[in-house]
Design a protein around this motif. Structure first.
Motif, short mmCIF file in Angstrom:
data_model
loop_
_atom_site.label_atom_id
_atom_site.label_comp_id
_atom_site.label_asym_id
_atom_site.label_seq_id
_atom_site.Cartn_x
_atom_site.Cartn_y
_atom_site.Cartn_z
N PRO A 1 4.89 -10.60 -7.15
CA PRO A 1 5.22 -9.81 -5.96
C PRO A 1 4.20 -8.70 -5.67
O PRO A 1 4.20 -8.16 -4.56
N LEU A 2 3.38 -8.36 -6.65
CA LEU A 2 2.43 -7.25 -6.50
C LEU A 2 1.06 -7.73 -6.03
O LEU A 2 0.10 -6.95 -6.06
N LYS A 3 0.95 -8.98 -5.61
CA LYS A 3 -0.34 -9.53 -5.23
C LYS A 3 -1.02 -8.71 -4.13
O LYS A 3 -2.22 -8.43 -4.20
N ASP A 4 -0.27 -8.33 -3.12
CA ASP A 4 -0.86 -7.55 -2.03
C ASP A 4 -1.30 -6.17 -2.48
O ASP A 4 -2.19 -5.56 -1.88
N THR A 5 -0.68 -5.66 -3.54
CA THR A 5 -1.07 -4.35 -4.07
C THR A 5 -2.50 -4.36 -4.56
O THR A 5 -3.22 -3.35 -4.47
N VAL B 1 7.24 1.46 -5.25
CA VAL B 1 6.77 2.69 -5.92
C VAL B 1 5.34 2.58 -6.43
O VAL B 1 4.79 3.58 -6.90
N ILE B 2 4.75 1.39 -6.35
CA ILE B 2 3.36 1.23 -6.80
C ILE B 2 2.44 1.27 -5.59
O ILE B 2 2.56 0.43 -4.69
N PRO B 3 1.54 2.25 -5.53
CA PRO B 3 0.65 2.35 -4.36
C PRO B 3 -0.36 1.21 -4.33
O PRO B 3 -0.72 0.65 -5.36
N LYS B 4 -0.78 0.89 -3.13
CA LYS B 4 -1.77 -0.17 -2.97
C LYS B 4 -3.11 0.28 -3.55
O LYS B 4 -3.55 1.40 -3.36
N MET B 5 -3.75 -0.60 -4.26
CA MET B 5 -5.01 -0.28 -4.92
C MET B 5 -6.09 0.00 -3.89
O MET B 5 -6.26 -0.73 -2.92
N ARG B 6 -6.81 1.09 -4.07
CA ARG B 6 -7.90 1.44 -3.16
C ARG B 6 -9.11 0.56 -3.41
O ARG B 6 -9.35 0.11 -4.53
N PRO B 7 -9.90 0.31 -2.38
CA PRO B 7 -11.13 -0.49 -2.58
C PRO B 7 -12.07 0.22 -3.56
O PRO B 7 -12.38 1.40 -3.38
N PRO B 8 -12.49 -0.45 -4.62
CA PRO B 8 -13.38 0.20 -5.58
C PRO B 8 -14.78 0.37 -5.01
O PRO B 8 -15.23 -0.39 -4.15
N SER B 9 -15.47 1.38 -5.50
CA SER B 9 -16.84 1.62 -5.07
C SER B 9 -17.76 0.59 -5.71
O SER B 9 -17.39 -0.10 -6.67
N SER B 10 -18.98 0.52 -5.21
CA SER B 10 -19.97 -0.40 -5.78
C SER B 10 -20.25 -0.08 -7.24
O SER B 10 -20.40 -0.98 -8.07
#
Length: 298
Positions: A44-48, A126-135
Protein backbone atom coordinates in the motif's frame (compact mmCIF):
# COMPACT_ATOMS: atom_id res chain seq x y z
CA UNK A 1 22.49 -5.41 -3.95
CA UNK A 2 22.36 -4.63 -0.20
CA UNK A 3 18.72 -5.74 0.04
CA UNK A 4 19.65 -9.13 -1.41
CA UNK A 5 22.56 -9.53 1.00
CA UNK A 6 20.54 -8.59 4.06
CA UNK A 7 17.58 -10.67 2.88
CA UNK A 8 19.75 -13.80 2.75
CA UNK A 9 21.27 -13.00 6.15
CA UNK A 10 17.79 -12.57 7.61
CA UNK A 11 16.62 -15.89 6.12
CA UNK A 12 19.65 -17.80 7.39
CA UNK A 13 19.31 -16.14 10.78
CA UNK A 14 15.63 -17.05 11.11
CA UNK A 15 16.37 -20.60 10.02
CA UNK A 16 19.14 -20.89 12.62
CA UNK A 17 16.85 -19.40 15.28
CA UNK A 18 14.11 -21.89 14.42
CA UNK A 19 16.43 -24.93 14.50
CA UNK A 20 16.31 -26.55 17.92
CA UNK A 21 15.41 -29.87 19.53
CA UNK A 22 11.68 -30.39 19.89
CA UNK A 23 10.70 -27.68 17.40
CA UNK A 24 7.00 -27.81 16.54
CA UNK A 25 7.15 -26.18 13.10
CA UNK A 26 9.42 -26.54 10.07
CA UNK A 27 12.05 -23.83 9.97
CA UNK A 28 11.22 -22.32 6.56
CA UNK A 29 7.84 -21.16 7.90
CA UNK A 30 9.50 -18.26 9.73
CA UNK A 31 11.28 -16.62 6.75
CA UNK A 32 8.19 -17.09 4.56
CA UNK A 33 5.90 -15.46 7.12
CA UNK A 34 8.20 -12.51 7.89
CA UNK A 35 8.97 -11.85 4.22
CA UNK A 36 5.29 -11.89 3.24
CA UNK A 37 4.42 -9.60 6.18
CA UNK A 38 6.97 -6.99 5.08
CA UNK A 39 5.84 -7.35 1.47
CA UNK A 40 2.24 -6.74 2.56
CA UNK A 41 3.23 -3.60 4.46
CA UNK A 42 5.12 -2.26 1.45
CA UNK A 43 2.36 -2.81 -1.14
CA UNK A 44 0.00 0.00 0.00
CA UNK A 45 2.98 2.34 0.46
CA UNK A 46 4.15 2.10 -3.15
CA UNK A 47 3.10 5.65 -4.00
CA UNK A 48 4.94 6.91 -0.92
CA UNK A 49 8.21 5.86 -2.55
CA UNK A 50 7.24 6.92 -6.08
CA UNK A 51 9.85 9.70 -6.09
CA UNK A 52 12.56 7.08 -5.62
CA UNK A 53 11.23 3.82 -7.04
CA UNK A 54 14.48 1.86 -6.47
CA UNK A 55 13.85 2.03 -2.71
CA UNK A 56 10.49 0.28 -3.12
CA UNK A 57 12.07 -2.29 -5.46
CA UNK A 58 14.83 -2.90 -2.92
CA UNK A 59 12.31 -3.67 -0.18
CA UNK A 60 9.97 -5.87 -2.22
CA UNK A 61 12.05 -7.51 -4.96
CA UNK A 62 15.34 -7.33 -3.08
CA UNK A 63 14.78 -7.90 0.63
CA UNK A 64 11.42 -9.75 0.71
CA UNK A 65 12.22 -11.76 -2.41
CA UNK A 66 15.54 -12.89 -0.93
CA UNK A 67 14.15 -13.51 2.55
CA UNK A 68 11.55 -15.94 1.20
CA UNK A 69 12.34 -18.90 -1.02
CA UNK A 70 10.15 -20.97 -3.32
CA UNK A 71 12.84 -23.51 -4.22
CA UNK A 72 13.63 -24.30 -0.59
CA UNK A 73 9.92 -24.79 0.03
CA UNK A 74 9.68 -27.26 -2.86
CA UNK A 75 12.71 -29.20 -1.59
CA UNK A 76 11.16 -29.33 1.87
CA UNK A 77 7.92 -30.74 0.45
CA UNK A 78 9.80 -33.32 -1.61
CA UNK A 79 11.73 -34.45 1.47
CA UNK A 80 8.40 -35.08 3.18
CA UNK A 81 7.19 -37.32 0.33
CA UNK A 82 10.33 -39.47 0.52
CA UNK A 83 10.70 -39.35 4.34
CA UNK A 84 14.21 -37.96 4.04
CA UNK A 85 14.57 -37.90 7.83
CA UNK A 86 13.99 -41.68 7.99
CA UNK A 87 11.23 -41.27 10.56
CA UNK A 88 9.25 -44.30 11.75
CA UNK A 89 5.98 -43.64 9.94
CA UNK A 90 3.87 -45.13 7.15
CA UNK A 91 3.76 -43.86 3.59
CA UNK A 92 0.37 -42.26 4.16
CA UNK A 93 1.87 -40.07 6.86
CA UNK A 94 4.58 -38.98 4.42
CA UNK A 95 1.77 -37.70 2.22
CA UNK A 96 0.13 -35.96 5.16
CA UNK A 97 3.43 -34.30 6.07
CA UNK A 98 3.93 -33.06 2.51
CA UNK A 99 0.38 -31.78 2.20
CA UNK A 100 0.81 -30.07 5.55
CA UNK A 101 3.88 -28.18 4.36
CA UNK A 102 2.06 -27.12 1.18
CA UNK A 103 -1.09 -25.95 2.91
CA UNK A 104 0.54 -24.41 5.98
CA UNK A 105 3.10 -22.42 3.97
CA UNK A 106 0.37 -21.11 1.68
CA UNK A 107 -1.82 -20.26 4.67
CA UNK A 108 0.81 -18.48 6.73
CA UNK A 109 2.20 -16.65 3.69
CA UNK A 110 -1.20 -15.35 2.58
CA UNK A 111 -2.26 -14.53 6.14
CA UNK A 112 0.99 -12.61 6.74
CA UNK A 113 0.58 -10.79 3.42
CA UNK A 114 -2.99 -9.70 4.22
CA UNK A 115 -1.98 -8.65 7.73
CA UNK A 116 0.86 -6.62 6.25
CA UNK A 117 -1.48 -4.96 3.75
CA UNK A 118 -3.78 -3.99 6.64
CA UNK A 119 -0.83 -2.54 8.59
CA UNK A 120 0.46 -0.67 5.53
CA UNK A 121 -2.98 0.76 4.77
CA UNK A 122 -3.25 1.93 8.39
CA UNK A 123 0.17 3.59 8.21
CA UNK A 124 -0.46 5.22 4.83
CA UNK A 125 -2.05 8.46 6.14
CA UNK A 126 0.75 9.09 8.68
CA UNK A 127 3.78 8.35 6.49
CA UNK A 128 4.80 11.36 4.39
CA UNK A 129 5.57 10.91 0.74
CA UNK A 130 9.27 10.50 0.09
CA UNK A 131 10.92 13.62 -1.34
CA UNK A 132 12.91 13.34 -4.57
CA UNK A 133 16.53 12.65 -3.59
CA UNK A 134 19.28 14.93 -4.79
CA UNK A 135 21.89 13.80 -7.30
CA UNK A 136 24.48 13.61 -4.52
CA UNK A 137 22.20 11.33 -2.47
CA UNK A 138 21.57 9.12 -5.49
CA UNK A 139 25.28 8.69 -6.22
CA UNK A 140 26.06 8.12 -2.54
CA UNK A 141 23.34 5.48 -2.22
CA UNK A 142 24.54 3.76 -5.39
CA UNK A 143 28.17 3.68 -4.22
CA UNK A 144 27.21 2.34 -0.78
CA UNK A 145 24.97 -0.29 -2.35
CA UNK A 146 27.75 -1.55 -4.60
CA UNK A 147 30.26 -1.54 -1.74
CA UNK A 148 27.95 -3.65 0.45
CA UNK A 149 27.89 -6.38 -2.17
CA UNK A 150 31.60 -6.03 -2.98
CA UNK A 151 32.30 -6.57 0.73
CA UNK A 152 30.92 -10.11 0.46
CA UNK A 153 34.02 -11.16 -1.50
CA UNK A 154 36.62 -10.31 1.19
CA UNK A 155 34.16 -11.68 3.76
CA UNK A 156 34.25 -15.03 1.96
CA UNK A 157 38.04 -15.19 1.69
CA UNK A 158 39.12 -13.43 4.90
CA UNK A 159 36.67 -14.72 7.48
CA UNK A 160 36.96 -18.21 8.95
CA UNK A 161 36.49 -20.95 6.31
CA UNK A 162 33.83 -22.49 8.59
CA UNK A 163 31.60 -19.47 7.87
CA UNK A 164 31.52 -20.26 4.13
CA UNK A 165 29.09 -23.13 4.47
CA UNK A 166 26.97 -21.20 6.96
CA UNK A 167 26.67 -17.79 5.29
CA UNK A 168 29.50 -16.14 3.38
CA UNK A 169 29.25 -18.38 0.29
CA UNK A 170 25.52 -17.64 0.11
CA UNK A 171 26.19 -13.89 0.21
CA UNK A 172 28.37 -14.15 -2.91
CA UNK A 173 25.49 -15.52 -4.96
CA UNK A 174 22.66 -13.48 -3.45
CA UNK A 175 22.60 -10.52 -5.84
CA UNK A 176 23.04 -12.57 -9.06
CA UNK A 177 20.00 -14.64 -8.08
CA UNK A 178 17.89 -11.58 -7.30
CA UNK A 179 18.99 -9.84 -10.50
CA UNK A 180 18.06 -12.88 -12.59
CA UNK A 181 14.60 -12.98 -10.99
CA UNK A 182 14.12 -9.26 -11.57
CA UNK A 183 15.14 -9.53 -15.23
CA UNK A 184 12.88 -12.53 -15.86
CA UNK A 185 9.93 -10.80 -14.20
CA UNK A 186 10.48 -7.53 -16.06
CA UNK A 187 10.86 -9.20 -19.45
CA UNK A 188 8.27 -11.98 -19.23
CA UNK A 189 5.48 -10.91 -16.86
CA UNK A 190 4.00 -8.33 -19.29
CA UNK A 191 3.89 -10.89 -22.13
CA UNK A 192 1.03 -12.97 -20.70
CA UNK A 193 -1.97 -11.51 -18.88
CA UNK A 194 -3.24 -14.86 -17.66
CA UNK A 195 -0.25 -15.63 -15.42
CA UNK A 196 2.95 -13.86 -14.26
CA UNK A 197 5.12 -16.11 -16.39
CA UNK A 198 8.34 -14.34 -15.43
CA UNK A 199 7.99 -15.13 -11.72
CA UNK A 200 6.88 -18.65 -12.63
CA UNK A 201 9.99 -19.13 -14.78
CA UNK A 202 12.27 -17.82 -12.03
CA UNK A 203 10.71 -20.09 -9.39
CA UNK A 204 10.87 -23.21 -11.55
CA UNK A 205 14.39 -22.49 -12.80
CA UNK A 206 15.59 -22.00 -9.23
CA UNK A 207 13.85 -25.19 -8.13
CA UNK A 208 15.56 -27.14 -10.93
CA UNK A 209 18.96 -25.76 -10.00
CA UNK A 210 18.44 -26.45 -6.30
CA UNK A 211 17.55 -30.06 -7.07
CA UNK A 212 20.72 -30.40 -9.15
CA UNK A 213 22.99 -28.73 -6.57
CA UNK A 214 21.54 -30.85 -3.77
CA UNK A 215 22.15 -33.98 -5.84
CA UNK A 216 25.80 -32.95 -6.26
CA UNK A 217 26.08 -32.51 -2.49
CA UNK A 218 24.79 -36.06 -2.00
CA UNK A 219 27.15 -37.86 -4.37
CA UNK A 220 28.33 -41.25 -3.16
CA UNK A 221 31.89 -40.02 -3.72
CA UNK A 222 31.62 -36.66 -1.95
CA UNK A 223 32.99 -33.48 -3.49
CA UNK A 224 35.75 -31.52 -1.75
CA UNK A 225 34.97 -29.38 1.34
CA UNK A 226 35.43 -26.16 -0.67
CA UNK A 227 33.10 -27.38 -3.41
CA UNK A 228 30.60 -28.44 -0.75
CA UNK A 229 30.55 -24.90 0.67
CA UNK A 230 30.14 -23.38 -2.79
CA UNK A 231 27.23 -25.71 -3.54
CA UNK A 232 25.63 -24.73 -0.24
CA UNK A 233 26.13 -21.09 -1.18
CA UNK A 234 24.41 -21.70 -4.50
CA UNK A 235 21.56 -23.43 -2.62
CA UNK A 236 21.02 -20.68 -0.06
CA UNK A 237 22.20 -17.70 -2.07
CA UNK A 238 21.53 -18.08 -5.78
CA UNK A 239 18.52 -20.43 -5.71
CA UNK A 240 17.12 -18.86 -2.56
CA UNK A 241 17.20 -15.39 -4.13
CA UNK A 242 16.20 -16.49 -7.63
CA UNK A 243 12.96 -17.89 -6.21
CA UNK A 244 10.44 -16.12 -4.01
CA UNK A 245 7.31 -16.80 -2.00
CA UNK A 246 6.53 -13.16 -1.10
CA UNK A 247 6.06 -12.12 -4.74
CA UNK A 248 4.28 -15.42 -5.41
CA UNK A 249 1.82 -14.66 -2.59
CA UNK A 250 1.24 -11.06 -3.71
CA UNK A 251 0.56 -12.28 -7.25
CA UNK A 252 -1.92 -14.87 -5.96
CA UNK A 253 -3.73 -12.04 -4.18
CA UNK A 254 -3.75 -9.86 -7.29
CA UNK A 255 -4.89 -12.61 -9.68
CA UNK A 256 -8.09 -13.45 -7.83
CA UNK A 257 -9.68 -16.83 -7.17
CA UNK A 258 -9.65 -18.62 -10.53
CA UNK A 259 -6.38 -17.41 -11.98
CA UNK A 260 -4.74 -17.54 -8.57
CA UNK A 261 -5.75 -21.17 -8.14
CA UNK A 262 -4.41 -21.99 -11.60
CA UNK A 263 -1.15 -20.13 -10.98
CA UNK A 264 -0.60 -21.71 -7.56
CA UNK A 265 -1.40 -25.21 -8.78
CA UNK A 266 0.90 -24.96 -11.80
CA UNK A 267 3.74 -23.54 -9.69
CA UNK A 268 3.62 -26.24 -7.02
CA UNK A 269 2.92 -29.21 -9.32
CA UNK A 270 5.68 -28.25 -11.78
CA UNK A 271 8.07 -27.65 -8.88
CA UNK A 272 7.45 -31.13 -7.51
CA UNK A 273 7.74 -32.73 -10.96
CA UNK A 274 11.14 -31.07 -11.39
CA UNK A 275 12.23 -32.33 -7.97
CA UNK A 276 11.19 -35.87 -8.86
CA UNK A 277 12.86 -35.82 -12.29
CA UNK A 278 16.15 -34.28 -11.16
CA UNK A 279 16.72 -35.19 -7.51
CA UNK A 280 14.32 -38.11 -7.16
CA UNK A 281 15.68 -39.99 -10.15
CA UNK A 282 19.22 -39.60 -8.85
CA UNK A 283 18.28 -40.78 -5.34
CA UNK A 284 16.18 -43.75 -6.45
CA UNK A 285 18.85 -45.05 -8.82
CA UNK A 286 21.30 -45.08 -5.93
CA UNK A 287 23.66 -42.55 -7.48
CA UNK A 288 23.26 -39.96 -4.73
CA UNK A 289 21.97 -39.76 -1.19
CA UNK A 290 19.03 -37.54 -0.26
CA UNK A 291 21.15 -36.31 2.63
CA UNK A 292 24.27 -34.19 2.14
CA UNK A 293 27.28 -36.49 2.07
CA UNK A 294 30.03 -33.92 1.59
CA UNK A 295 31.71 -32.24 4.53
CA UNK A 296 32.28 -28.47 4.70
CA UNK A 297 35.48 -26.89 5.97
CA UNK A 298 35.34 -26.70 9.79
Amino acid sequence: MPASVFGVLARLGLQALGTYDGKSIFILAYPQAVGCLIMGIALPLKDTFSNYAPFYTAITTGFCGSLTTFSGWQLDIFFSWINEGQYHRSGLRDVVDGVGKVSFTLSISMASLFLGVHIGTTLLPVIPKMRPPSSAMLYTASVISVLVYVATFPAYFCLSPSFRHQATAALLFSFPGTLMRYVLSTLLNPRLKLLPIGTLAANELGTSLLAMFHALQGLRHPVSPSACSILQGLDDGYCGCLTTVSTFASELRALGSRRGLLYGTISIVVGQILMVLILGSAVWTGRVSSQISCTPIL
